[in-house]
Design an enzyme around this catalytic site. Structure first.
Site, short mmCIF file in Angstrom:
data_model
loop_
_atom_site.label_atom_id
_atom_site.label_comp_id
_atom_site.label_asym_id
_atom_site.label_seq_id
_atom_site.Cartn_x
_atom_site.Cartn_y
_atom_site.Cartn_z
N ASP A 226 -2.67 -4.49 -1.76
CA ASP A 226 -1.63 -5.42 -2.14
C ASP A 226 -2.04 -6.03 -3.48
OD1 ASP A 226 0.70 -6.81 -2.24
OD2 ASP A 226 0.55 -7.67 -0.25
C1 BGC Z 1 3.47 -8.48 -1.88
C2 BGC Z 1 3.84 -7.04 -1.62
C3 BGC Z 1 4.52 -6.46 -2.83
C4 BGC Z 1 3.60 -6.60 -4.02
C5 BGC Z 1 4.14 -6.01 -5.29
C6 BGC Z 1 2.72 -8.66 -3.18
O1 BGC Z 1 2.53 -9.98 -3.52
O2 BGC Z 1 2.72 -8.97 -0.79
O3 BGC Z 1 4.64 -6.94 -0.48
O4 BGC Z 1 4.86 -5.12 -2.60
O5 BGC Z 1 3.34 -7.97 -4.24
O6 BGC Z 1 5.20 -6.73 -5.78
#
Ligand code: BGC
Length: 739
Positions: free
Chosen positions: A281
Site C-alpha cells: 500500500d
Molecule cells: C489506499 C489504497 C490505495 C492507494 C493508492 C492508499 O492510501 O489505502 O487503497 O489503492 O492509496 O491510491
C-alpha cells in the site's frame, strides 16, 4: 458444424493457454538474463503521477527522469490517453524499453460513477455488481489504464471506520460472492483484451478490523477469526483470477502486514499458490519504520521483499536499498527475480511488449467515455442499491395525488455528494441531483426546494424557508446525511450520528405535520434514532453516483420497487460497536430484554441493532411457506436440499432476496448464532409463487477448527430461511451423521 467447432475450440483452450504461459515464461527468462540489478529493482518501484492519494513524495520532474532511466516499473494516478502515452514514451527511451504499467483507484466507476461499493453491495445483485465493474473497466482500459486497485474485499464490522464505504460490508459469505463478481467484471475471463484491466484484492489482510475503527490502526485477532471471517473474500478473489493483491497498512498480531511472511509467503504465495504480484500500500514499506518494526528504510526494504511484497508503492525503500540488500546477501537474488518475474509476466499477459500503447487509443477513449449505455447501467445499479428501511402507512411510493412536493435539505440539490469518494474522471455537471431527478419525473406536480443549510449543516440559516416550503406541500422529501468526504480513507468518525444540525432540521419539518420521506445519503451506517422513530419513510441511498437523482426518483415514484438489503448492521448507538449479526453466544445470553440482570447486556440499551443485516423493505410483501428438507439427516459426502415456496402476496411486482442462515448447535469451537450461507433473488409478479431450493453440503456446515483446518463436525444444526437476519420465516433441524 458450428457446434463441433466450438467444442474443438473449448477442448483446445487449456493446452493453448498452457502453451501461451510457457511462451511468456521463456520470454521473461530471456529478459531477466539481460537485466542489471538496478533494472530489476526498477520494475518493483512504483510512483504516483501528478496527483496524490497519500503523503506527497518527490518532484514530478525527477520521476520522469527516473522513468527514462529504466528505474520505474509502474505508475499510479496517471490517466487518460494523452498522459499515459506521454509517459509510456519515456519508458520506451530506457535501455531495455520495458513498458510501464498504469494503475489507478477505479473503485466505483471511471467516468460514469456508480454507487460506492457498500451501496452496490446492498443490491445483493451479483450480475449488476459485475456489470458495474465491467463498465468501469471498459472506460478505464480505453483511457490507458491497465490495472485498478479494486476490489477492496476487507470485511468490516465497525462503521466508525470510514472505509466501510469501499467494501462489501460485514459478511464473509456475501463479501466473497461480491469479490468474485467484481474481479470477473474488471478482468473478464482472461486478461489480454483491451477492455479488461487487472483487479487488485486489497488490503491483505484484516485492515477492516482496525481497533476502535481508527484508520491505519493495529489489528489483533485469532488465527481462527482471520481464516474464517477475514480471508475467505481474498481467496474468492484469487479463485476468480485476481491478477494482483495489495497488502495493508495495519499490523496483524504485532507484525505489519507488509512485512508479514506468514500472510504473503505462507498463505498467499504458499498455500494458495498465488502467481500474480503483490503491491504494497502507499508507502507501507517505509511505514514499517514508524511502526517500530524496521530499524530504517534499508531494513524495511529487506524485510518487505523477504516477506513477499513485490512492488514498493511510493515508499522509495526498494529503489534506494534493494540492490545493496541483494549484494550483501540480505535478500537472495532468486527472491528478487521472483518478484520481478511476477511483474514482467503481467506486462506480457496484457500484451504491452507487443504494443505498449494498446490501451491508449483516443478513438476508443472517446467512444467508451460517451457511451450512453453506461449511464443506463449506472442508474439501474443505483436503484438496486437503495434500501427502504421504513415505510409507514405506505408513505412510498409517492401517491399520484401528491400535487405539491417540497424537496428539502442540504443534499437535495448537491451533485458532489452523490458521487462519494474516489471519483476519478467523473464530471460534476453530468451528475443528476435528487432535486433534478424528482423534477424530471414529477410531471404536473409542483416541486419546491429549500436547502435549509449547506452540506454538513454546521449552521442553519434557511430553516424558516424550509418549514414554510414544507407547510405548503402535500409531502416532503428530506435529503440529508453525510457529505461525500465524511466516509472513505482516513475518514474515521467517533460520532456516526447524522452530522451537524440535520436532526434539528428533521424535527422542525416533522412538526409541520406533513408526511416526511427521508432520503439518507452516506458511505456508512449512520445512527439516527429520532428519525427512525418518526419519519414516515426512509430510503437509504448511500452515495449513488452519476445517475443518483434519477435512481432516487425511480424509487420514490414507484417506477422501481426497492429491493436492496443491508449488507451491514445499523447500530442503535456507538457503544454497541463493533457489531454484526454473526454474534457468538455467551454463557449468559439475553433471552428476554426485561431480564438482563447478570446477563450479557447493556444497562442503557438493548443488544439488538436498529436495522439488522439483510433488512430491506419492498412495496409488496412476500409470503414464505412449505419449507422442507429432502432429509433431516446427512452423511458426510452427501448433500441435501432445503426447499420452500415464496409468493408475492402484495400488489406490486417485486424482487425478494431470500437468505439462508445456519447455526451449528454444539461444536468444538463456539459458533455464531447465525451465519449466512446462501441467498437468491427472486422476481415475482403479484400473486405469483415459486419453489426455491438451496443445496446443503458439508461445505455449508464447515468452519475453521482448532487444528486450523476447515471441516464440519457431526451433530445438530439449525437451518433458517428468511427475509433478513432478524426476520426468519422458517427453521429446520438437520443432523450431520458420523458416517
Ligand atoms: C489506499 C489504497 C490505495 C492507494 C493508492 C492508499 O492510501 O489505502 O487503497 O489503492 O492509496 O491510491
Amino acid at each position: 458444424m458450428m457446434k463441433l467447432r466450438h467444442l474443438l475450440a473449448a477442448a483446445l483452450l487449456p493446452s493453448f493457454a498452457f502453451a501461451q504461459d510457457a511462451q511468456i515464461d521463456r520470454k521473461v527468462n530471456e529478459l531477466l538474463k539481460k537485466m542489471t540489478l538496478e533494472e530489476k529493482v526498477g520494475q518493483l518501484h512504483q510512483l504516483s503521477g501528478r496527483q496524490f492519494t497519500g503523503p506527497e513524495s518527490s518532484k514530478f520532474a525527477d520521476k520522469l527522469a527516473d522513468i527514462r532511466a529504466g528505474k520505474v516499473g509502474s505508475m499510479l494516478n496517471v490517466k487518460g490517453v494523452a498522459e499515459t502515452r506521454e509517459i509510456q514514451a519515456l519508458a520506451l527511451q530506457s535501455r531495455l524499453r520495458i513498458p510501464l504499467l498504469f494503475s489507478l483507484d477505479v473503485i466505483h466507476g471511471y467516468k460514469t460513477t456508480f454507487p460506492v461499493p457498500l451501496g452496490e453491495a446492498a443490491s445483493w445483485d451479483l450480475e449488476a455488481i459485475e456489470q458495474g465493474a465491467r463498465v468501469a473497466a471498459i472506460e478505464a482500459a480505453a483511457s490507458g489504464i491497465h490495472w485498478t486497485f479494486a476490489p477492496m474485499v476487507d470485511i468490516s464490522r465497525d462503521p466508525r471506520w470510514g472505509r466501510v464505504m469501499e467494501g462489501a460490508g460485514e459478511d464473509t459469505y456475501l463479501g466473497s460472492q461480491i469479490a468474485r463478481a467484481r474481479v470477473k467484471g474488471f478482468q473478464t475471463s482472461k486478461l489480454g483484451g483491451t477492455d479488461a484491466i487487472m483487479a487488485t484484492a486489497k488490503h491483505f489482510a484484516a485492515y477492516g478490523a482496525a481497533i476502535a475503527g481508527r484508520d491505519y490502526n493495529a489489528v489483533d485477532m485469532s488465527e481462527q477469526q482471520l481464516h474464517e471471517v477475514y480471508l475467505p473474500p481474498f481467496k474468492a478473489a484469487l479463485d476468480a483470477g485476481a491478477a494482483t493483491f495489495m497488502n495493508s497498512f495495519n499490523t496483524l498480531n504485532g507484525i505489519p502486514a507488509t512485512g508479514s511472511a506468514h500472510l504473503q509467503r505462507d498463505i498467499l504465495k504458499g498455500e494458495w499458490k498465488f502467481k500474480g504480484l503483490v503491491v504494497s500500500d502507499w508507502a507501507s514499506i517505509k511505514e514499517m519504520v514508524p511502526h517500530g518494526y524496521a530499524a530504517d528504510l534499508a531494513d524495511a526494504a529487506t524485510r518487505a521483499l523477504n516477506a513477499g511484497s513485490d512492488i514498493d508503492m511510493e515508499g522509495y525503500a526498494y529503489t534506494k536499498h534493494l540492490a545493496d540488500a541483494v549484494k550483501s546477501g540480505k535478500v537472495q537474488a532468486k527472491l528478487l527475480d521472483d518478484a520481478v518475474r511476477r511483474v514482467l509476466v503481467k506486462k506480457f499477459e496484457l500484451g504491452l511488449f507487443d504494443d505498449p500503447y494498446r490501451f491508449s487509443d483516443a478513438a476508443r477513449e472517446q467512444a467508451a467515455l460517451n457511451d450512453p449505455k453506461h449511464r443506463e447501467i449506472a442508474r439501474d445499479v443505483a436503484r438496486k442499491s437503495m434500501v427502504l428501511l421504513k415505510n409507514d402507512n405506505n408513505a412510498l411510493p409517492l401517491a399520484a395525488g401528491a400535487k405539491r412536493i417540497a424537496v428539502i435539505g442540504p443534499l437535495a440539490d448537491s451533485k458532489r455528494d452523490l458521487e462519494g469518494g474516489w471519483v476519478v474522471q467523473g464530471e460534476r455537471a453530468d451528475v443528476v441531483s435528487i432535486l433534478e431527478g424528482i423534477r424530471r419525473r414529477a410531471g404536473s406536480a409542483t416541486v419546491t426546494h429549500a436547502a435549509a443549510c449547506a452540506p454538513g449543516c454546521a449552521t442553519m440559516d434557511g430553516l424558516d424557508a424550509a418549514v414554510a416550503a414544507a407547510k405548503d406541500a402535500d409531502v416532503v422529501v428530506l435529503a440529508i446525511g453525510e457529505t461525500w468526504d465524511m466516509s472513505g480513507e482516513a475518514k474515521s468518525r467517533t460520532d456516526i450520528g447524522v452530522p451537524g444540525q440535520q436532526n434539528k432540521l428533521f424535527e422542525a419539518i416533522k412538526a409541520t405535520g406533513k408526511p416526511v420521506v427521508v432520503v439518507m445519503l452516506a458511505g456508512r451506517p449512520l445512527i439516527f434514532n429520532t428519525i427512525a422513530d418518526q419519519a414516515d419513510a426512509i430510503l437509504y441511498a448511500w452515495f449513488p453516483g452519476t445517475e443518483g437523482g434519477n435512481a432516487v426518483a425511480d424509487v420514490l415514484f414507484g417506477d422501481y420497487n426497492p429491493s436492496g438489503k443491508l449488507p451491514v448492521t445499523f447500530p442503535r448507538n456507538m457503544g454497541q460497536l463493533p457489531l454484526s449479526y454473526a454474534q457468538y453466544s455467551t454463557g449468559r445470553p439475553v433471552l428476554d430484554e426485561k431480564n438482563i440482570v447478570y446477563k450479557s447486556a447493556y444497562i442503557d440499551s438493548v443488544n439488538t441493532p436498529r436495522y439488522a443485516f439483510g433488512h430491506g423493505l419492498s412495496y409488496t410483501s412476500f409470503r414464505y411457506s412449505g419449507a422442507s428438507l429432502s432429509s433431516n439427516t446427512m452423511r458426510p459426502g452427501q448433500s441435501i436440499t432445503l426447499s420452500f415456496d415464496i409468493a408475492n402476496s402484495g400488489k406490486a411486482a417485486g424482487t425478494e432476496t431470500v437468505q439462508l442462515y445456519i447455526r451449528d448447535l454444539v461444536s468444538s469451537v463456539v459458533r455464531p448464532l447465525k451465519e449466512l450461507k446462501g441467498f437468491q433473488q427472486v422476481r415475482l409478479q403479484p400473486g405469483e409463487q415459486r419453489r426455491i431450493s438451496f443445496t446443503i453440503d458439508r461445505n455449508t456446515l464447515s468452519f475453521f477448527n482448532t487444528q486450523l483446518k476447515w471441516g464440519a463436525e457431526p451433530g445438530d444444526f439449525k437451518l433458517m430461511v428468511g427475509s433478513a437476519s432478524d426476520d426468519i420465516r422458517a427453521e429446520l433441524p438437520l443432523r450431520l451423521l458420523e458416517k
